[in-house]
Design an enzyme around this catalytic site. Structure first.
Site, PDB file in Angstrom:
ATOM      1  N   GLY A  57       0.790  -1.220   0.000  1.00 33.31           N
ATOM      2  CA  GLY A  57       0.000   0.000   0.000  1.00 33.31           C
ATOM      3  C   GLY A  57       0.823   1.271   0.000  1.00 33.31           C
ATOM      4  N   GLU A 106       3.247  -5.842   7.393  1.00 36.42           N
ATOM      5  CA  GLU A 106       3.359  -7.292   7.590  1.00 36.42           C
ATOM      6  C   GLU A 106       4.564  -7.683   8.452  1.00 36.42           C
ATOM      7  OE1 GLU A 106       0.943  -9.037   6.369  1.00 36.42           O
ATOM      8  OE2 GLU A 106       0.255  -8.186   4.480  1.00 36.42           O
ATOM      9  N   THR A 117       3.602   6.948  12.691  1.00 34.97           N
ATOM     10  CA  THR A 117       2.677   5.905  12.236  1.00 34.97           C
ATOM     11  C   THR A 117       3.410   4.584  12.014  1.00 34.97           C
ATOM     12  OG1 THR A 117       2.913   6.664   9.943  1.00 34.97           O
ATOM     13  CG2 THR A 117       1.062   7.543  11.200  1.00 34.97           C
TER      14      THR A 117
END
Length: 706
Positions: free
Chosen positions: A502, A673, A602
């Site tokens: 992403g 991940e 983040t």
């Protein structure tokens, strides 16, 4: 001129954070629609067989009920359209316990739920395949995974000075995002709007359209915010199209939300795996052989096998290697991608075995890993675009205080606790996917603002924020002049928020679009510049009121020449109560090399989220099937135990500086991940160091230690 504190690499707070904490962010069933009805799914109570009869008379007469939909009156759907797991009311066949067999639609949710309980179902039951412990030895080779062999592993194992040959087991896990799967379906003539959480917006659009026998342009997916997914919302499941079917049949918008208990057999799972690892090494710790043989299960009607051997293919240098899979069809819902698919479970087996072999050789486990560091990708011979395993291990050891660790177990005691230290490495591939984006610039006087549009997804990872930062950097505008619009299939198509693609795909295409619009403004001015002007400067100097452009970005062709991955090293300190066997992770440190870090704030949250789930994998989480019925014994948070705040000790994350422009233009590798990979092994290895007991089957419960 923009505020440099908002540029890429700065720890900017989420720009959508206020919306979320004040309840103004619209999740799946929050979108306002006129006069919605409510749908509740009812499910099979057998694991295999056929529906003989469904008696829905009482339900249909119940107050407020608008429709009861079963295989008897459901429209014909395209079962090959891309919806996972079947369960779309297309036949009387039952393939697993909890399969959707009907939908009740009513004026209120309470009325629909009550009526669903009134439906009576009779079955012709068949013997079901539900006991993996009995069935797994009869597994067959999967359709899409060939055995991968290099060298002569049999000879290397036979002649090994030291070796480990053990089997490691992981249970079924479930995703359990905070927001269960939910949809509002609204028909507008022949067009369908689906307000639905989707990690791949265009993928959900295509799957829904194909299954409902519509053109993609007739289906719109609206998914601005997603309350977690972890892979379960990467593909779409039967509940999505059943909401659309229900809305069509009652000619009203319909809300359909799965209950937490329904999540266990509605939207996939991470399958149970037995993984046999064989490692061979010389006396000085050089690996000579590695085998990783996985036995797992899939659904009766379809196959999905998570790639547990992926880490074993690339993590360590060995001349002889074997990776195999054997799969057993079972009467359970189709497994699916779950955070760190294959790598999180596979790394538990591999990294536990590495720890076991290091202990046999009497070598420090970090030294053992460093000794077997590969110069290139062992699986394909490609050079690394970059690889920071050595730095992760060395920096982590220094920051964690690894020198305090004693090699022999049970040597570190604090009161009534054994204290242990464990380490494990992890990896996840880094890819960019095709994506498109539009940038729109508008000017009022000297005030220039930008709108960024693409069908990206935000799982709660900070997509809005990093794209605003990317655009602010490329356009030289303050972040508060940037509006980001994502999560809508009407916007330019984009990659999904899956597989750590992403951030890489979105940021690269947004950067390309901003560079392109600046080039177009320069060309439009007809002037030459010694110093490249910004888009905002050109809008003002050329008196342009508005302009827009679109960029369509693909991975660099040269990227295929390299092996690109994120890598990490995980360090765990556990305290094990000598009286109760309870394990507490007192400290956890993750050190990660993942290319350019777009936003440390983040990014840190992403790593912590993966670490917490990895600790849950190690110590608490487990879905248990009752083989008599094929149903899950664990079907709520009362018995499927996710870690709470009090279960997690001190956590820290370190990012290794990594400038990898061979992977993609911006050098981004993804973090979603890799944060979970290697975590459970680090905890298990620390438990051995504390207690001397090697736990090869997760979760590590007190009864396994006492």
């Amino acid at each position: 001129m923009k505020d440099k504190n908002t540029s890429l690499g700065s720890p900017v707070s989420r720009i959508d954070g206020i919306l979320k904490v004040t309840g103004k962010a619209d999740y799946s069933t929050d979108h306002p629609v006129k006069d919605p009805a409510y749908a509740v799914i009812f499910k099979s109570t057998i694991a295999a067989g056929k529906i003989r009869n469904i008696d829905s008379v009482a339900a249909e007469k119940s107050p407020g009920v608008l429709a009861v939909i079963t295989h008897k009156n459901a429209p014909k759907l395209n079962t090959k359209g891309g919806i996972r797991g079947g369960a779309m009311l297309q036949s009387a066949d039952v393939l697993f316990f909890g399969q959707h067999i009907g939908v009740v639609v009513a004026e209120t949710f309470e009325q629909a739920r009550h009526a669903a309980d009134l439906v009576k179902v009779e079955y012709d039951q068949k013997e079901a395949k539900t006991d993996f412990e009995k069935l797994h030895r009869n597994g067959v080779k999967p359709k899409d995974k060939e055995d991968e062999k290099r060298g002569d592993v049999e000879a290397a194992l036979e002649n090994a000075a030291f070796k480990v040959e053990e089997t490691y087991a992981t249970p079924i896990y479930h995703h359990h995002p905070l927001e269960p799967h939910a949809t509002i379906a609204e028909w507008q003539g022949e067009n369908l709007i689906l307000y639905n959480s989707a990690q791949i917006v265009n993928g959900a659009q295509n799957a829904a359209a194909s299954t409902l026998n519509l053109k993609p342009e007739n289906v719109r997916i609206v998914s601005p915010y997603i309350g977690g997914g972890f892979g379960s919302k990467g593909g779409q499941w039967g509940n999505l199209v059943l909401a659309a079917v229900a809305a069509k049949m009652v000619n009203r918008p319909v809300k359909l939300a799965l209950a937490r208990q329904q999540m266990f057999n509605s939207v996939g799972l991470r399958q149970r795996n037995y993984q046999k690892i064989s490692l061979a090494a010389t006396k000085d710790g050089k690996l000579t052989a590695l085998t990783h043989e996985t036995a797992t299960h899939a659904a009766i009607q379809d196959e999905f096998v998570e790639p547990c051997g992926d880490c074993s293919k690339i993590m360590y240098d060995t001349p002889n290697s074997l990776i195999t899979y054997r799969v057993t069809p079972m009467n359970l819902i189709l497994p699916t991608y779950t955070r760190g698919p294959g790598k999180s479970t596979g790394s538990f087996a591999l990294e536990s075995a590495m720890d076991e072999l290091a202990y046999k050789i009497k070598m420090d486990p970090i030294e053992f890993r460093l000794k077997n560091e590969p110069e290139k990708d062992p699986s394909n011979g490609k050079p690394w675009s970059s690889r920071k395993v050595v730095e992760c291990l060395k920096e982590g050891a220094k920051a964690f205080g690894w020198e305090k660790r004693k090699m022999e177990p049970m040597q570190n005691v604090q009161g009534n606790y054994w204290v242990g230290y464990g380490v494990a490495c992890g990896t996840y591939p880094a890819h960019q996917r095709d994506s498109s984006a539009i940038v729109k610039l508008n000017r009022e006087g000297s005030n220039v603002t930008a709108i960024i549009e693409l069908a990206a997804a935000d799982l709660g990872t900070g997509t809005y924020t990093i794209l605003a930062q990317t655009a602010a950097d490329a356009l030289d505008l303050p972040m508060n002049k940037i509006t980001v619009r994502i999560g809508d299939s009407d916007l330019p198509p984009a990659a999904g928020s899956v597989g750590s693609v992403g951030a890489t795909s979105y940021a690269n295409v947004v950067n390309d679009a901003c560079m392109k619009i600046t080039d177009e403004l320069i060309a439009r001015s007809g002037k030459q510049y010694f110093v490249r002007p910004t888009a905002a400067q050109l809008m003002v100097s050329e008196k342009i009121v508005n302009i827009q452009t679109r960029a369509d970005s693909k991975p660099m062709e040269s990227a295929e020449q390299y092996s690109s991955h994120s890598f990490n090293a995980n360090f765990a300190e556990v305290w094990v109560n000598q009286s109760t066997g309870m394990v507490r992770v007192k400290r956890f440190l993750a050190v990660t090399g993942a290319g350019k870090i777009l936003n440390p704030k983040t990014a840190r949250s992403q790593i912590f989220g993966g670490n917490v789930w990895g600790i849950g994998m190690a110590l608490t989480e487990e879905s248990v099937v009752d083989p008599r019925f094929g149903n899950f014994i664990t079907r709520s948070f009362a018995d499927y135990h996710v870690p709470s705040n009090l279960d997690i000790g001190e956590m820290e994350a370190i990012f290794i500086k990594e400038d990898d422009k061979l992977a993609n233009k911006l050098g981004i590798k993804g973090l979603g991940e890799v944060g979970i990979v290697g975590v459970s092994a680090a905890v298990a290895n620390a438990v051995f160091n504390a207690t001397g007991k090697r736990i090869r089957e997760l979760p590590i419960l007190p009864d396994k230690l006492l």
